[in-house]
Design an enzyme around this catalytic site. Structure first.
Site, PDB file in Angstrom:
ATOM      1  N   TRP A 162      -9.439 -19.041  36.407  1.00 48.61           N
ATOM      2  CA  TRP A 162     -10.094 -17.804  36.828  1.00 48.61           C
ATOM      3  C   TRP A 162     -10.251 -17.676  38.338  1.00 48.61           C
ATOM      4  CZ3 TRP A 162     -14.128 -19.354  39.691  1.00 48.61           C
ATOM      5  CH2 TRP A 162     -14.658 -20.605  39.407  1.00 48.61           C
ATOM      6  N   ARG A 171       2.406 -17.388  41.094  1.00 52.13           N
ATOM      7  CA  ARG A 171       3.001 -18.686  41.423  1.00 52.13           C
ATOM      8  C   ARG A 171       3.753 -19.273  40.233  1.00 52.13           C
ATOM      9  NH1 ARG A 171      -1.029 -22.737  44.533  1.00 52.13           N
ATOM     10  NH2 ARG A 171      -1.496 -23.638  42.526  1.00 52.13           N
ATOM     11  N   GLU A 262      -1.119 -28.416  37.342  1.00 53.87           N
ATOM     12  CA  GLU A 262      -1.827 -28.235  38.616  1.00 53.87           C
ATOM     13  C   GLU A 262      -3.309 -28.369  38.286  1.00 53.87           C
ATOM     14  OE1 GLU A 262      -0.499 -27.831  41.580  1.00 53.87           O
ATOM     15  OE2 GLU A 262       1.586 -27.463  41.041  1.00 53.87           O
ATOM     16  N   CYS A 296      -9.414 -25.515  44.136  1.00 51.05           N
ATOM     17  CA  CYS A 296      -8.994 -26.905  43.901  1.00 51.05           C
ATOM     18  C   CYS A 296      -8.781 -27.619  45.222  1.00 51.05           C
ATOM     19  CB  CYS A 296      -7.714 -26.915  43.086  1.00 51.05           C
ATOM     20  SG  CYS A 296      -6.427 -25.890  43.815  1.00 51.05           S
ATOM     21  N   GLU A 392     -15.683 -32.686  41.324  1.00 53.46           N
ATOM     22  CA  GLU A 392     -15.353 -31.404  41.944  1.00 53.46           C
ATOM     23  C   GLU A 392     -16.632 -30.587  42.007  1.00 53.46           C
ATOM     24  OE1 GLU A 392     -12.166 -29.672  39.413  1.00 53.46           O
ATOM     25  OE2 GLU A 392     -11.429 -28.918  41.315  1.00 53.46           O
TER      26      GLU A 392
HETATM   27  N1  LIG Z   1      -4.172 -27.684  41.296  1.00 51.16           N
HETATM   28  C1  LIG Z   1      -4.206 -26.368  41.343  1.00 51.16           C
HETATM   29  O1  LIG Z   1      -3.277 -25.714  41.800  1.00 51.16           O
HETATM   30  C2  LIG Z   1      -5.397 -25.623  40.847  1.00 51.16           C
HETATM   31  C3  LIG Z   1      -5.516 -24.265  41.152  1.00 51.16           C
HETATM   32  C4  LIG Z   1      -6.630 -23.574  40.682  1.00 51.16           C
HETATM   33  C5  LIG Z   1      -7.582 -24.221  39.918  1.00 51.16           C
HETATM   34  N2  LIG Z   1      -7.440 -25.537  39.651  1.00 51.16           N
HETATM   35  C6  LIG Z   1      -8.462 -26.227  38.885  1.00 51.16           C
HETATM   36  O2  LIG Z   1      -8.909 -25.411  37.818  1.00 51.16           O
HETATM   37  C7  LIG Z   1     -10.267 -25.671  37.509  1.00 51.16           C
HETATM   38  C8  LIG Z   1     -11.044 -24.377  37.498  1.00 51.16           C
HETATM   39  O3  LIG Z   1     -10.471 -23.486  36.622  1.00 51.16           O
HETATM   40  P1  LIG Z   1     -10.991 -23.272  35.117  1.00 51.16           P
HETATM   41  O4  LIG Z   1     -12.458 -23.489  35.058  1.00 51.16           O
HETATM   42  O5  LIG Z   1     -10.419 -21.968  34.677  1.00 51.16           O
HETATM   43  O6  LIG Z   1     -10.289 -24.483  34.384  1.00 51.16           O
HETATM   44  P2  LIG Z   1     -10.165 -24.728  32.814  1.00 51.16           P
HETATM   45  O7  LIG Z   1      -9.412 -25.999  32.667  1.00 51.16           O
HETATM   46  O8  LIG Z   1     -11.459 -24.610  32.134  1.00 51.16           O
HETATM   47  O9  LIG Z   1      -9.292 -23.495  32.304  1.00 51.16           O
HETATM   48  C9  LIG Z   1      -8.002 -23.238  32.822  1.00 51.16           C
HETATM   49  C10 LIG Z   1      -7.226 -22.456  31.785  1.00 51.16           C
HETATM   50  O10 LIG Z   1      -7.081 -23.263  30.626  1.00 51.16           O
HETATM   51  C11 LIG Z   1      -7.563 -22.568  29.489  1.00 51.16           C
HETATM   52  N3  LIG Z   1      -8.117 -23.535  28.559  1.00 51.16           N
HETATM   53  C12 LIG Z   1      -9.350 -24.074  28.559  1.00 51.16           C
HETATM   54  N4  LIG Z   1      -9.484 -24.915  27.523  1.00 51.16           N
HETATM   55  C13 LIG Z   1      -8.311 -24.901  26.857  1.00 51.16           C
HETATM   56  C14 LIG Z   1      -7.820 -25.562  25.691  1.00 51.16           C
HETATM   57  N5  LIG Z   1      -8.567 -26.409  25.002  1.00 51.16           N
HETATM   58  N6  LIG Z   1      -6.558 -25.305  25.309  1.00 51.16           N
HETATM   59  C15 LIG Z   1      -5.781 -24.450  25.992  1.00 51.16           C
HETATM   60  N7  LIG Z   1      -6.186 -23.804  27.099  1.00 51.16           N
HETATM   61  C16 LIG Z   1      -7.418 -24.042  27.536  1.00 51.16           C
HETATM   62  C17 LIG Z   1      -8.584 -21.588  30.036  1.00 51.16           C
HETATM   63  O11 LIG Z   1      -8.750 -20.521  29.146  1.00 51.16           O
HETATM   64  C18 LIG Z   1      -7.913 -21.175  31.323  1.00 51.16           C
HETATM   65  O12 LIG Z   1      -6.939 -20.187  31.054  1.00 51.16           O
HETATM   66  C19 LIG Z   1     -10.735 -26.611  38.589  1.00 51.16           C
HETATM   67  O13 LIG Z   1     -10.702 -27.919  38.093  1.00 51.16           O
HETATM   68  C20 LIG Z   1      -9.696 -26.429  39.685  1.00 51.16           C
HETATM   69  O14 LIG Z   1      -9.570 -27.499  40.572  1.00 51.16           O
HETATM   70  C21 LIG Z   1      -6.370 -26.246  40.068  1.00 51.16           C
HETATM   71  O1  LIG Z   2      -7.720 -23.408  43.436  1.00 55.39           O
HETATM   72  C1  LIG Z   2      -6.670 -23.825  43.871  1.00 55.39           C
HETATM   73  C2  LIG Z   2      -5.520 -22.976  44.324  1.00 55.39           C
HETATM   74  C3  LIG Z   2      -5.703 -22.645  45.726  1.00 55.39           C
HETATM   75  C4  LIG Z   2      -4.438 -22.288  46.451  1.00 55.39           C
HETATM   76  O2  LIG Z   2      -3.398 -21.994  45.864  1.00 55.39           O
HETATM   77  O3  LIG Z   2      -4.526 -22.300  47.660  1.00 55.39           O
END
Ligand SMILES: NC(=O)c1ccc[n+]([C@@H]2O[C@H](COP(=O)([O-])OP(=O)(O)OC[C@H]3O[C@@H](n4cnc5c(N)ncnc54)[C@H](O)[C@@H]3O)[C@@H](O)[C@H]2O)c1
Ligand SMILES: O=CCCC(=O)O
Length: 493
Positions: A162, A171, A262, A296, A392
């Site tokens: 989100w 991306r 990611e 992230c 985090e």
């Molecule tokens: N490395 C990166 O590029 C990057 C970028 C953005 C966010 N993040 C990470 O994302 C997290 C924040 O986002 P979030 O709260 O939406 O993460 P999240 O893991 O709760 O959810 C991410 C996605 O996975 C789905 N999801 C959740 N549980 C699931 C399941 N059991 N099966 C299938 N899909 C499932 C959610 O609906 C959502 O679409 C943080 O940890 C952040 O660091 C990483």
């Molecule tokens: O939350 C992580 C993604 C941030 C980014 O793409 O710069």
């Protein structure tokens, strides 16, 4: 300029609320709808169709049926669709920005920044589409001639978080389109509107029916579960938290799916004694407060050399106190709300635990009373074993720790399970490279607090994930390699 309620309503009425299956926006088979809330007020913005397993399988069928023809389209055709999509997203930049501010909370100026950042993945991959070359060579023995080529990986499940509702979708969709793969996009439950508006932009750009399907819904596992078991699915690209990523990798293993993961991050920002303090404070503000700290890449561990710690902290605190917290649609606001009440509670619990463990609040440290889920921009001075350094934070909270020398800073930077982003502030270039050599992170900012760019490979090591998005590497995540061996024509009669 502050946005009016009428402008908000007019935009919300233009957002597709259905599921996108085979080029049509349709109702969910459950007949249920899902509310989407404004985190700045806690009020409902809109209801959308609540997709489930049945809808997900219909979307996969559409993707599977479109795959063979899509794979054979001319790269130029795919490139031009992406280029048109870039133009359309930029023409609709104000809409996309407002939509993200409404459903996710980031201030409008930041949301506009995300539109530019997110759209660039479409332009970048439109350029990569026509230059994804293979190889042709004779084997060392000269007996065979080899052709190595890249083929689309095939139907892919794209799961997005989100926090960057547009950029995390572009991306993935950009390189999938570039490669000739079809897809099912599952946006985060909390922010489906931007993704649905973006999917409409892709259709408007001429993307054929079935190539991109979108299934939003209240149960993520109901959507992903049956797809992950289905042999027609060939790839999972997931952006989200490490625990969910690990669970999905286990599921992906059952079907031997290609995966790009990611995941979470817990970035250190290292300020050495020879750093330019103004640059370091600016970098810390950018790396910490971008997206209210809900990134992230967010700097969650500000590591400062003990000789300059007081001077750094004083300037950093002045900069934090100057930030204006409020609804992102209001003029001059530069810190929006946290995404929801639970996330705000999680942030506050980390602050409380840090204080209980001996940390000192330098500024902030409290929830903002009233509607919405606001949190004060916060600086904490903590010891190196503080519990807040292990998780985090995902909020506007910056714990500062001092270090004695370079080896100590490196040890602190590496002392946790994540390996996404790290930042180094020093005026000594040799030191920057020396430190980068010894810390385990996929992304390094050297004297800068934001380095994300469509042309650069984004991704982490350790529990921050596998694979890269963006850059020349991004398209390879959506292709498989095929080697064709044939007799060397010179060794044949
Ligand atoms: N490395 C990166 O590029 C990057 C970028 C953005 C966010 N993040 C990470 O994302 C997290 C924040 O986002 P979030 O709260 O939406 O993460 P999240 O893991 O709760 O959810 C991410 C996605 O996975 C789905 N999801 C959740 N549980 C699931 C399941 N059991 N099966 C299938 N899909 C499932 C959610 O609906 C959502 O679409 C943080 O940890 C952040 O660091 C990483
Ligand atoms: O939350 C992580 C993604 C941030 C980014 O793409 O710069």
């Amino acid at each position: 300029m502050t946005v009016t309620a009428q402008q908000e309503q007019e935009l919300l009425q233009r957002v597709p609320t259905g599921l996108l299956i085979n080029g049509e926006w349709v109702e969910a088979s459950s007949g249920k709808t899902l509310p989407v809330y404004d985190p700045a007020t806690g009020k409902e913005l809109l209801r959308i169709q609540d997709g489930n397993s049945e809808d997900a399988l219909k979307a996969l069928t559409a993707a599977d049926e479109a795959q063979a023809e899509w794979a054979l389209t001319a790269p130029r055709e795919r490139a031009e669709i992406l280029r048109r999509a870039f133009d359309i997203v930029m023409e609709r930049a104000d809409d996309f920005a407002l939509l993200m501010t409404l459903e996710m909370g980031k201030p409008l100026a930041e949301a506009r920044g995300e539109v530019t950042y997110g759209a660039e993945f479409l332009r970048w991959f439109s350029e990569e589409t026509v230059r994804h070359y293979g190889r042709y060579f004779n084997t060392p023995e000269n007996n065979l001639t080899a052709i190595v080529r890249h083929k689309p990986v095939g139907p892919s499940l794209l799961v997005t978080p989100w926090n960057f509702p547009l950029a995390m979708a572009t991306r993935k969709v950009g390189p999938a389109v570039a490669s000739g793969s079809t897809m099912v996009l599952k946006p985060a439950q909390l922010t489906p509107l931007t993704s649905q508006y973006f999917a409409q932009a892709m259709l408007d750009a001429g993307l054929p029916a079935g190539v991109l399907n979108v299934v939003s819904g209240s149960s993520a596992s109901a959507i992903s579960g049956p797809l992950m078991k289905d042999s027609r699915l060939r790839k999972l690209s997931f952006t989200g938290s490490t625990p969910v990523g690990v669970r999905l990798m286990e599921d992906a293993a059952q079907n031997v799916l290609r995966t790009s993961m990611e995941l979470g991050g817990n970035a250190p920002l290292m300020v050495f004694e020879d750093a330019d303090l103004d640059k370091a404070v600016q970098g810390a503000m950018d790396a910490k407060l971008r997206n209210m700290g809900e990134a992230c890449t967010a700097a969650n561990r500000i590591l400062v050399h003990e000789d300059i710690a007081d001077a750094f902290q004083a300037k950093f605190a002045d900069a934090m106190r100057a930030r204006k917290v409020g609804r992102g649609t209001e003029a001059d606001v530069n810190i929006g709300p946290i995404i929801d009440e639970k996330a705000r509670e999680d942030v506050h619990s980390l602050v409380t635990a840090a204080v209980d463990a001996g940390g000192e609040v330098i500024t902030g440290g409290q929830k903002v009373e009233g509607d919405g889920y606001f949190y004060e921009p916060t600086i904490l001075s903590v010891l190196e074993d503080s519990p807040i350094l292990k998780e985090e934070i995902f909020g506007p909270v910056a714990p500062v720790v001092t270090f004695k020398d370079e080896a100590h800073a490196i040890r602190l930077a590496n002392a946790q399970q994540y390996g996404l982003a790290a930042y180094i502030f020093t005026e000594n270039h040799n030191r920057a490279i020396r430190v980068a050599d010894q810390i385990e992170f996929g992304l390094i900012g050297f004297n800068v607090g934001v380095i994300s760019n469509a042309a650069a490979p984004f991704g982490g090591v350790k529990q921050s994930g596998l694979g890269r998005e963006g850059g020349a590497e991004g398209i390879a995540e959506y292709t498989t390699v095929q080697y064709i061996g044939m007799p060397n024509p010179h060794s044949q009669a």
